[in-house]
Design a protein around this motif. Structure first.
Motif, PDB file in Angstrom:
ATOM      1  N   GLY A 262       1.085   2.227  13.274  1.00 11.09           N
ATOM      2  CA  GLY A 262       1.503   3.196  12.277  1.00 11.09           C
ATOM      3  C   GLY A 262       2.747   2.771  11.516  1.00 11.09           C
ATOM      4  O   GLY A 262       3.292   3.561  10.733  1.00 11.09           O
ATOM      5  N   LEU A 263       3.189   1.550  11.702  1.00 13.55           N
ATOM      6  CA  LEU A 263       4.405   1.061  11.047  1.00 13.55           C
ATOM      7  C   LEU A 263       4.032   0.369   9.734  1.00 13.55           C
ATOM      8  O   LEU A 263       3.206  -0.559   9.718  1.00 13.55           O
ATOM      9  CB  LEU A 263       5.151   0.088  11.959  1.00 13.55           C
ATOM     10  N   ALA A 264       4.654   0.804   8.647  1.00 11.29           N
ATOM     11  CA  ALA A 264       4.284   0.294   7.326  1.00 11.29           C
ATOM     12  C   ALA A 264       4.436  -1.218   7.230  1.00 11.29           C
ATOM     13  O   ALA A 264       3.597  -1.907   6.629  1.00 11.29           O
ATOM     14  CB  ALA A 264       5.120   0.990   6.249  1.00 11.29           C
ATOM     15  N   LYS A 265       5.480  -1.756   7.835  1.00 11.72           N
ATOM     16  CA  LYS A 265       5.709  -3.203   7.781  1.00 11.72           C
ATOM     17  C   LYS A 265       4.589  -3.953   8.495  1.00 11.72           C
ATOM     18  O   LYS A 265       4.128  -4.996   8.025  1.00 11.72           O
ATOM     19  CB  LYS A 265       7.058  -3.536   8.426  1.00 11.72           C
ATOM     20  N   VAL A 266       4.133  -3.406   9.616  1.00 11.83           N
ATOM     21  CA  VAL A 266       3.068  -4.059  10.378  1.00 11.83           C
ATOM     22  C   VAL A 266       1.731  -3.949   9.633  1.00 11.83           C
ATOM     23  O   VAL A 266       0.944  -4.895   9.603  1.00 11.83           O
ATOM     24  CB  VAL A 266       2.968  -3.450  11.788  1.00 11.83           C
ATOM     25  N   ILE A 267       1.484  -2.796   9.016  1.00  7.67           N
ATOM     26  CA  ILE A 267       0.253  -2.626   8.240  1.00  7.67           C
ATOM     27  C   ILE A 267       0.211  -3.633   7.093  1.00  7.67           C
ATOM     28  O   ILE A 267      -0.846  -4.203   6.790  1.00  7.67           O
ATOM     29  CB  ILE A 267       0.140  -1.184   7.726  1.00  7.67           C
ATOM     30  N   ARG A 268       1.341  -3.869   6.472  1.00  4.28           N
ATOM     31  CA  ARG A 268       1.371  -4.875   5.396  1.00  4.28           C
ATOM     32  C   ARG A 268       1.010  -6.254   5.944  1.00  4.28           C
ATOM     33  O   ARG A 268       0.266  -7.015   5.316  1.00  4.28           O
ATOM     34  CB  ARG A 268       2.749  -4.908   4.742  1.00  4.28           C
ATOM     35  N   GLN A 269       1.510  -6.581   7.139  1.00  8.20           N
ATOM     36  CA  GLN A 269       1.146  -7.862   7.754  1.00  8.20           C
ATOM     37  C   GLN A 269      -0.353  -7.929   8.036  1.00  8.20           C
ATOM     38  O   GLN A 269      -0.997  -8.955   7.791  1.00  8.20           O
ATOM     39  CB  GLN A 269       1.916  -8.055   9.056  1.00  8.20           C
ATOM     40  N   ALA A 270      -0.891  -6.840   8.566  1.00  9.85           N
ATOM     41  CA  ALA A 270      -2.314  -6.815   8.893  1.00  9.85           C
ATOM     42  C   ALA A 270      -3.158  -7.023   7.639  1.00  9.85           C
ATOM     43  O   ALA A 270      -4.109  -7.818   7.637  1.00  9.85           O
ATOM     44  CB  ALA A 270      -2.673  -5.497   9.568  1.00  9.85           C
ATOM     45  N   ALA A 271      -2.806  -6.309   6.578  1.00  6.48           N
ATOM     46  CA  ALA A 271      -3.543  -6.469   5.321  1.00  6.48           C
ATOM     47  C   ALA A 271      -3.336  -7.855   4.735  1.00  6.48           C
ATOM     48  O   ALA A 271      -4.251  -8.446   4.157  1.00  6.48           O
ATOM     49  CB  ALA A 271      -3.113  -5.394   4.328  1.00  6.48           C
ATOM     50  N   GLY A 272      -2.138  -8.391   4.892  1.00  6.97           N
ATOM     51  CA  GLY A 272      -1.834  -9.717   4.363  1.00  6.97           C
ATOM     52  C   GLY A 272      -2.542 -10.837   5.089  1.00  6.97           C
ATOM     53  O   GLY A 272      -2.648 -11.949   4.573  1.00  6.97           O
ATOM     54  N   SER A 273      -3.039 -10.558   6.279  1.00  8.62           N
ATOM     55  CA  SER A 273      -3.727 -11.587   7.059  1.00  8.62           C
ATOM     56  C   SER A 273      -5.225 -11.632   6.789  1.00  8.62           C
ATOM     57  O   SER A 273      -5.927 -12.482   7.336  1.00  8.62           O
ATOM     58  CB  SER A 273      -3.499 -11.338   8.552  1.00  8.62           C
ATOM     59  N   GLU A 291       4.876   5.708   3.391  1.00 10.02           N
ATOM     60  CA  GLU A 291       4.125   4.980   2.383  1.00 10.02           C
ATOM     61  C   GLU A 291       3.855   3.549   2.833  1.00 10.02           C
ATOM     62  O   GLU A 291       4.662   2.934   3.526  1.00 10.02           O
ATOM     63  CB  GLU A 291       4.888   4.976   1.055  1.00 10.02           C
ATOM     64  N   ILE A 292       2.702   3.031   2.425  1.00 10.73           N
ATOM     65  CA  ILE A 292       2.301   1.663   2.720  1.00 10.73           C
ATOM     66  C   ILE A 292       2.399   0.849   1.432  1.00 10.73           C
ATOM     67  O   ILE A 292       1.848   1.244   0.400  1.00 10.73           O
ATOM     68  CB  ILE A 292       0.857   1.608   3.254  1.00 10.73           C
ATOM     69  N   VAL A 293       3.089  -0.283   1.485  1.00 10.54           N
ATOM     70  CA  VAL A 293       3.241  -1.155   0.320  1.00 10.54           C
ATOM     71  C   VAL A 293       2.449  -2.426   0.569  1.00 10.54           C
ATOM     72  O   VAL A 293       2.600  -3.075   1.604  1.00 10.54           O
ATOM     73  CB  VAL A 293       4.724  -1.486   0.072  1.00 10.54           C
TER      74      VAL A 293
END
Length: 367
Positions: A262-273, A291-293
């Protein structure tokens, strides 16, 4: 009847064991003698007042037990049946009609408001209201009332005290892989967070036939456990560049990623991978308004997808029995995550979970 229950009275405070009054089941309700209940992070979030569930309240939403009585309109189960209690749903909205009850339009009030739909509570103490019906059950107690929509009959010879976690945490992780993302054989899969939900996803990915299964967590002991239940690779963000490592491992990125933090920074990493046309599922809850960036060019140009997932998009009546059968076959060893505690040690169980000493605490309701 008189029951023993763990009550949340103070925001962030310890649960107190108290004797409460529980009403008889109404015509559409089911009285269950609780054998054991899993401790889930959602219980802690509500204890701490991060969601608007009123206090005092009895939490617990991964209950397993034996039916003692049913209301006269109940036909799904009968006295003596072994059951698991899962999330509640209305059965009437468009999502429920489409067998997508984890997205029930009334999911929040049915599971988090701490009352029946009519605003009443079946729990009280010396005439004073105690909120209940949490996830249609409030199963941190020796007995709980639930409903046909959120009760699942299980085989009588199944290890009942183990089965509560299938109701939410395990169902969520495994269902995210098998029902929502539908990870196919031969695919690559990465899960961000190796708690009980993430580890359930690892086990499910192995069942699904994923050939590259990556677990990502800050705790090496969790990563070691992940390898023992199906992970082919592990990464620790404290020393590994996660996105670069995942791209290097596959040559183009991960086919399916799942965030449990649920951490926005981690979600960005997941999407970036993600590889082109890859999908990232998000099931970790954070504070409302978070918010998710994302990198829009990366996300759009590769046809990548981001999806929210609730309760693993599971139909509990079919998915929970399927997980029980996979466990019986030795293909889904979720029992290895479980540690049992007596009800009077529920605060220790919660603390051990938060500190990472126990992957999945389960509280036994000893009389």
């Amino acid at each position: 009847m008189k029951i023993k229950a763990a009550v949340v009275r103070d925001k962030g405070g310890p649960l107190t064991l108290e004797t409460l009054d529980l009403e008889d089941p109404r015509d559409d309700e089911i009285l269950v003698r609780v054998v054991a209940t899993g401790v889930c992070h959602t219980d802690v979030v509500v204890r701490d007042g991060l969601l608007p569930t009123p206090h005092p309240v009895v939490l617990g939403h991964e209950g397993a037990g034996i039916v003692e009585r049913v209301g006269r309109n109940v036909t799904k189960v009968a006295a003596g049946d072994a059951v698991v209690m899962t999330y509640d749903s209305c059965g009437e909205c468009p999502s429920c009609a489409a067998h997508a009850q984890s997205y029930c339009h009334a999911f929040f009030p049915r599971n988090f408001f701490g009352t029946r739909p009519d605003g009443s509570s079946a729990l009280s103490k010396e005439g004073t209201r105690i909120h209940g019906n949490f996830f249609g059950q409030s199963s941190f107690a020796t007995h709980a009332l639930c409903h046909e929509r959120n009760v699942v009959k299980v085989p009588g010879d199944a290890p009942l005290e183990l089965l509560g976690p299938l109701a939410c945490g395990v169902q969520t992780g495994a269902g995210a892989v098998m029902n929502a993302l539908r990870v196919p054989a031969g695919a690559s899969f990465a899960v961000f967070g190796a708690g009980s939900v993430g580890l359930s996803a690892v086990m499910a990915a192995r069942v699904a036939g994923a050939t590259t299964i990556v677990a990502i967590d800050l705790h090496d002991e969790r990563l070691d456990f992940a390898r023992s239940v199906g992970a082919t690779h592990t990464l620790n963000p404290s020393r590994d560049d996660v996105v670069a490592s995942l791209v290097a491992l596959t040559g183009y990125g991960i086919d399916y990623a799942l965030d449990t933090t649920g951490l926005a920074k981690v979600i960005r990493q997941a999407a970036g991978s993600l590889a082109p046309r890859g999908t990232c599922g998000v099931l970790g809850a954070s504070a409302p308004g978070t918010e998710i960036v994302l990198d829009e060019v990366h996300f759009m140009s590769g046809g990548r997808r981001l999806m929210g997932i609730v309760e693993g998009e599971s139909d509990p009546d079919t998915f929970i029995p399927a997980l029980i059968e996979l466990h019986r076959q030795g293909r889904f060893p979720f029992d290895r995550m479980v540690k049992f505690y007596p009800l009077d040690e529920i605060n220790t169980a919660i603390a051990d979970s938060l500190e990472g000493r126990t992957i999945k605490p389960v509280v036994r309701m000893e009389a």
